[in-house]
Motif scaffolding. Structure first.
Motif, PDB file in Angstrom:
ATOM      1  N   VAL A  62       0.865  -1.115   0.092  1.00 60.30           N
ATOM      2  CA  VAL A  62      -0.111   0.128  -0.072  1.00 60.30           C
ATOM      3  C   VAL A  62       0.847   1.067  -0.014  1.00 60.30           C
ATOM      4  CG1 VAL A  62      -1.526   1.211   1.558  1.00 60.30           C
ATOM      5  CG2 VAL A  62      -2.165  -1.094   1.044  1.00 60.30           C
ATOM      6  N   THR A  63       1.923   1.406   0.764  1.00 61.15           N
ATOM      7  CA  THR A  63       2.682   2.371   0.901  1.00 61.15           C
ATOM      8  C   THR A  63       3.492   2.610  -0.476  1.00 61.15           C
ATOM      9  OG1 THR A  63       3.254   2.091   3.331  1.00 61.15           O
ATOM     10  CG2 THR A  63       5.211   3.381   1.750  1.00 61.15           C
ATOM     11  N   SER A  64       4.013   1.518  -1.048  1.00 61.25           N
ATOM     12  CA  SER A  64       4.386   1.801  -2.628  1.00 61.25           C
ATOM     13  C   SER A  64       3.531   2.356  -3.466  1.00 61.25           C
ATOM     14  CB  SER A  64       5.235   0.226  -2.888  1.00 61.25           C
ATOM     15  OG  SER A  64       5.981   0.024  -2.350  1.00 61.25           O
ATOM     16  N   PHE A  65       2.341   1.737  -3.510  1.00 62.14           N
ATOM     17  CA  PHE A  65       1.186   2.232  -4.481  1.00 62.14           C
ATOM     18  C   PHE A  65       0.978   3.532  -4.074  1.00 62.14           C
ATOM     19  CE2 PHE A  65      -3.186   3.072  -4.930  1.00 62.14           C
ATOM     20  CZ  PHE A  65      -3.298   2.776  -6.446  1.00 62.14           C
ATOM     21  N   THR A  66       0.475   4.096  -2.933  1.00 59.46           N
ATOM     22  CA  THR A  66       0.180   5.062  -2.534  1.00 59.46           C
ATOM     23  C   THR A  66       1.127   6.490  -2.989  1.00 59.46           C
ATOM     24  OG1 THR A  66      -1.159   4.542  -0.749  1.00 59.46           O
ATOM     25  CG2 THR A  66      -0.655   6.866  -0.618  1.00 59.46           C
ATOM     26  N   GLN A  67       2.415   6.062  -2.802  1.00 58.17           N
ATOM     27  CA  GLN A  67       3.359   7.204  -2.776  1.00 58.17           C
ATOM     28  C   GLN A  67       3.857   7.319  -4.253  1.00 58.17           C
ATOM     29  OE1 GLN A  67       3.957   9.137  -0.537  1.00 58.17           O
ATOM     30  NE2 GLN A  67       2.973   7.695   0.951  1.00 58.17           N
ATOM     31  N   ALA A  68       3.775   6.179  -5.290  1.00 61.26           N
ATOM     32  CA  ALA A  68       3.966   6.212  -6.753  1.00 61.26           C
ATOM     33  C   ALA A  68       2.893   6.738  -7.220  1.00 61.26           C
ATOM     34  CB  ALA A  68       4.094   4.566  -7.220  1.00 61.26           C
ATOM     35  N   THR A  69       1.435   6.578  -6.965  1.00 61.00           N
ATOM     36  CA  THR A  69       0.409   7.141  -7.553  1.00 61.00           C
ATOM     37  C   THR A  69       0.300   8.665  -7.260  1.00 61.00           C
ATOM     38  OG1 THR A  69      -0.773   4.846  -7.285  1.00 61.00           O
ATOM     39  CG2 THR A  69      -2.227   6.985  -7.775  1.00 61.00           C
ATOM     40  N   ARG A  70       0.606   9.002  -6.156  1.00 63.21           N
ATOM     41  CA  ARG A  70       0.687  10.561  -5.769  1.00 63.21           C
ATOM     42  C   ARG A  70       1.616  11.122  -6.810  1.00 63.21           C
ATOM     43  NH1 ARG A  70       4.529  13.023  -3.529  1.00 63.21           N
ATOM     44  NH2 ARG A  70       5.532  11.290  -2.733  1.00 63.21           N
ATOM     45  N   ARG A  71       2.475  10.938  -7.202  1.00 62.87           N
ATOM     46  CA  ARG A  71       3.578  11.501  -7.995  1.00 62.87           C
ATOM     47  C   ARG A  71       2.925  11.305  -9.393  1.00 62.87           C
ATOM     48  NH1 ARG A  71       7.484   8.576  -4.912  1.00 62.87           N
ATOM     49  NH2 ARG A  71       7.773   7.194  -6.486  1.00 62.87           N
ATOM     50  N   GLN A  72       2.043  10.614  -9.739  1.00 60.26           N
ATOM     51  CA  GLN A  72       1.561  10.582 -11.195  1.00 60.26           C
ATOM     52  C   GLN A  72       0.568  11.419 -11.400  1.00 60.26           C
ATOM     53  OE1 GLN A  72       0.300   6.478 -12.519  1.00 60.26           O
ATOM     54  NE2 GLN A  72       2.526   5.775 -12.729  1.00 60.26           N
ATOM     55  N   VAL A  73      -0.297  11.774 -10.228  1.00 57.39           N
ATOM     56  CA  VAL A  73      -1.486  12.308 -10.284  1.00 57.39           C
ATOM     57  C   VAL A  73      -1.421  13.834  -9.911  1.00 57.39           C
ATOM     58  CG1 VAL A  73      -2.721  10.385 -10.666  1.00 57.39           C
ATOM     59  CG2 VAL A  73      -2.771  11.547  -8.335  1.00 57.39           C
ATOM     60  N   ALA A  74      -0.496  14.352  -9.155  1.00 55.03           N
ATOM     61  CA  ALA A  74      -0.172  15.494  -8.508  1.00 55.03           C
ATOM     62  C   ALA A  74      -0.547  16.759  -9.558  1.00 55.03           C
ATOM     63  CB  ALA A  74       0.876  15.802  -7.899  1.00 55.03           C
ATOM     64  N   LYS A  75      -0.065  16.400 -10.812  1.00 57.28           N
ATOM     65  CA  LYS A  75      -0.243  17.139 -12.055  1.00 57.28           C
ATOM     66  C   LYS A  75      -1.778  17.754 -12.328  1.00 57.28           C
ATOM     67  CE  LYS A  75       0.493  13.743 -15.368  1.00 57.28           C
ATOM     68  NZ  LYS A  75       1.350  13.184 -16.411  1.00 57.28           N
ATOM     69  N   HIS A  76      -2.528  16.630 -11.975  1.00 58.27           N
ATOM     70  CA  HIS A  76      -3.985  16.819 -12.259  1.00 58.27           C
ATOM     71  C   HIS A  76      -4.787  17.418 -11.202  1.00 58.27           C
ATOM     72  CE1 HIS A  76      -3.543  14.535 -15.782  1.00 58.27           C
ATOM     73  NE2 HIS A  76      -3.003  13.473 -15.015  1.00 58.27           N
ATOM     74  N   GLY A  77      -3.824  18.112  -9.959  1.00 56.36           N
ATOM     75  CA  GLY A  77      -4.525  18.651  -8.918  1.00 56.36           C
ATOM     76  C   GLY A  77      -5.238  17.612  -7.945  1.00 56.36           C
ATOM     77  N   ILE A  78      -4.592  16.410  -8.012  1.00 57.62           N
ATOM     78  CA  ILE A  78      -5.277  15.328  -7.152  1.00 57.62           C
ATOM     79  C   ILE A  78      -4.133  15.057  -5.919  1.00 57.62           C
ATOM     80  CG2 ILE A  78      -6.132  12.803  -6.882  1.00 57.62           C
ATOM     81  CD1 ILE A  78      -6.693  13.364  -9.938  1.00 57.62           C
ATOM     82  N   ARG A  79      -4.523  15.157  -4.651  1.00 60.92           N
ATOM     83  CA  ARG A  79      -3.758  14.768  -3.800  1.00 60.92           C
ATOM     84  C   ARG A  79      -3.977  13.347  -3.074  1.00 60.92           C
ATOM     85  NH1 ARG A  79      -4.407  19.684   0.459  1.00 60.92           N
ATOM     86  NH2 ARG A  79      -6.502  18.714   0.790  1.00 60.92           N
ATOM     87  N   VAL A  80      -2.632  12.520  -2.933  1.00 62.80           N
ATOM     88  CA  VAL A  80      -3.079  11.122  -2.599  1.00 62.80           C
ATOM     89  C   VAL A  80      -1.886  11.195  -1.339  1.00 62.80           C
ATOM     90  CG1 VAL A  80      -2.548   8.530  -3.303  1.00 62.80           C
ATOM     91  CG2 VAL A  80      -3.317  10.383  -5.107  1.00 62.80           C
ATOM     92  N   ALA A  81      -2.521  10.499  -0.488  1.00 64.75           N
ATOM     93  CA  ALA A  81      -1.941  10.299   0.721  1.00 64.75           C
ATOM     94  C   ALA A  81      -2.270   9.089   1.550  1.00 64.75           C
ATOM     95  CB  ALA A  81      -1.898  11.423   1.628  1.00 64.75           C
ATOM     96  N   GLN A  82      -1.682   8.882   2.760  1.00 65.23           N
ATOM     97  CA  GLN A  82      -2.219   7.700   3.496  1.00 65.23           C
ATOM     98  C   GLN A  82      -1.876   7.875   4.799  1.00 65.23           C
ATOM     99  OE1 GLN A  82       0.807   4.780   1.946  1.00 65.23           O
ATOM    100  NE2 GLN A  82       1.904   4.914   3.906  1.00 65.23           N
ATOM    101  N   VAL A  83      -2.585   7.425   5.762  1.00 68.91           N
ATOM    102  CA  VAL A  83      -2.635   7.462   7.119  1.00 68.91           C
ATOM    103  C   VAL A  83      -2.261   5.958   7.918  1.00 68.91           C
ATOM    104  CG1 VAL A  83      -5.170   6.842   7.664  1.00 68.91           C
ATOM    105  CG2 VAL A  83      -3.738   8.356   9.400  1.00 68.91           C
ATOM    106  N   SER A  84      -1.145   6.107   8.433  1.00 67.93           N
ATOM    107  CA  SER A  84      -0.452   4.967   9.126  1.00 67.93           C
ATOM    108  C   SER A  84      -0.624   4.625  10.659  1.00 67.93           C
ATOM    109  CB  SER A  84       0.782   5.041   8.668  1.00 67.93           C
ATOM    110  OG  SER A  84       0.990   4.798   7.172  1.00 67.93           O
ATOM    111  N   PRO A  85      -1.675   4.255  11.138  1.00 69.26           N
ATOM    112  CA  PRO A  85      -2.019   4.197  12.406  1.00 69.26           C
ATOM    113  C   PRO A  85      -1.193   3.068  13.073  1.00 69.26           C
ATOM    114  CG  PRO A  85      -3.951   3.338  11.597  1.00 69.26           C
ATOM    115  CD  PRO A  85      -2.932   3.809  10.413  1.00 69.26           C
TER     116      PRO A  85
END
Length: 243
Positions: free
Chosen positions: A160-183
Motif C-alpha cells: 500500500v505504501t509503495s502504491f500510494t506514494q507512486a500514484t501520488r507522483r503520477q496524479v499531482a499534476k492533475h490537482g489530485i492529492r494522494v496520501a495515506q494515514v498509518s496508525p
C-alpha cells in the motif's frame, strides 16, 4: 474563514465500523455528504437513518469483482461527484506464516491491496476530468516497520505504501492529492484475530489508540490548503509496542 469541507462528497470504504465509521462521522460533522461503503447492509441502513440526511448507503462487497467494479459508477449515479475517496476497508492476518492458510492470505491481500488499487483506478478518471480530488488510504505502521508477529499483514501494508506514494507522483499534476494515514494498533474489530495474551499486554501497556484519533489525523490532512500534501501521517499510541 470558509469551511473547506462544505458541500463536498466523500466516499469511505469499510464505513460501518472502526476507523471508517469514525472518519465518516467526522466528515459529516464538518459538512460533508458521505457515501458509506460496506458489505453490511443492515448496519449501513441504521447509520444512514440517524445521519440527518448527510449519509448515503452503498452496499459493496470489495472481495466480489463485479461488486467492486460497480462501486464508483454506482456512487457517481447516486451522488453526482466524488471529492474525497478514503480507501479504508481492510482485514488482518497475524501469527506465524507457517500457520496461515492460503485462503486467508488471498482474502487479506485482495482486500488490503487489490481492492484499494481498483478503487483508486476507478475514481481517477472522474477526478482528473474535474482537476481536483483527495485520495487517502488507510495504511499502517506495519507499512513502515516489519512487524514480526504479522508478516502477511506487513507485506500488504508495504505494498500500500509503495502504491500510494507512486500514484501520488503520477496524479499531482492533475490537482489530485494522494496520501495515506498509518496508525498503530487501534481499538477495533480488526484486532479480533490477535492472541488474547498479546491484546491484553498491549492494552495494559497503553499501546492502543481510538479510531476517532485516526479520524482526527485524516481530517487534518484533508483540511490543508490545496498547495500542501501530507504524504503520510503515522499515528501511534505513546507506548507503542512493535513486536
Amino acid at each position: 474563514m470558509a469551511n473547506p469541507f462544505d458541500g463536498k462528497v466523500a466516499v469511505v470504504t469499510g464505513a460501518a465500523s472502526g476507523i471508517g465509521l469514525a472518519t465518516a462521522q467526522a466528515l459529516m460533522a464538518a459538512g460533508v455528504t458521505v457515501v458509506m461503503v460496506d458489505r453490511n447492509e443492515v448496519a449501513l441502513a441504521a447509520l444512514v437513518a440517524t445521519s440527518g440526511g448527510k449519509a448515503i448507503a452503498q452496499v459493496t462487497d470489495l472481495l466480489d469483482p463485479e461488486s467492486c467494479n460497480a462501486m464508483v459508477p454506482d456512487i457517481l449515479a447516486k451522488a453526482g461527484r466524488i471529492d474525497i475517496l478514503h480507501c479504508n476497508a481492510g482485514s488482518y492476518v497475524g501469527g506465524d506464516l507457517v500457520d496461515t492458510n492460503p485462503a486467508s492470505i488471498d482474502r487479506m491481500l485482495n482486500l488490503n491491496v487489490n481492492a484499494v488499487i481498483k478503487n483508486v483506478h476507478a475514481v481517477l478518471p472522474h477526478m482528473i476530468e474535474r482537476r481536483t480530488g483527495d485520495i487517502i488510504v488507510t495504511c499502517s505502521v506495519a507499512g513502515h516497520v516489519s512487524i514480526m508477529p504479522e508478516p502477511v499483514y506487513t507485506a500488504s501494508k508495504w505494498a500500500v505504501t509503495s502504491f500510494t506514494q507512486a500514484t501520488r507522483r503520477q496524479v499531482a499534476k492533475h490537482g489530485i492529492r494522494v496520501a495515506q494515514v498509518s496508525p498503530g494498533p487501534v481499538i477495533s474489530a480488526l484486532l479480533a484475530d490477535w492472541p488474547a495474551e498479546r491484546l491484553q499486554a498491549v492494552k495494559d501497556a497503553g499501546g492502543l489508540i481510538e479510531a476517532s484519533e485516526v479520524a482526527d489525523a485524516v481530517m487534518y490532512m484533508l483540511s490543508r490548503p490545496r498547495n500542501v500534501t501530507i504524504h503520510d501521517m503515522i499515528v501511534l499510541p505513546t507506548n507503542f509496542i512493535d513486536a
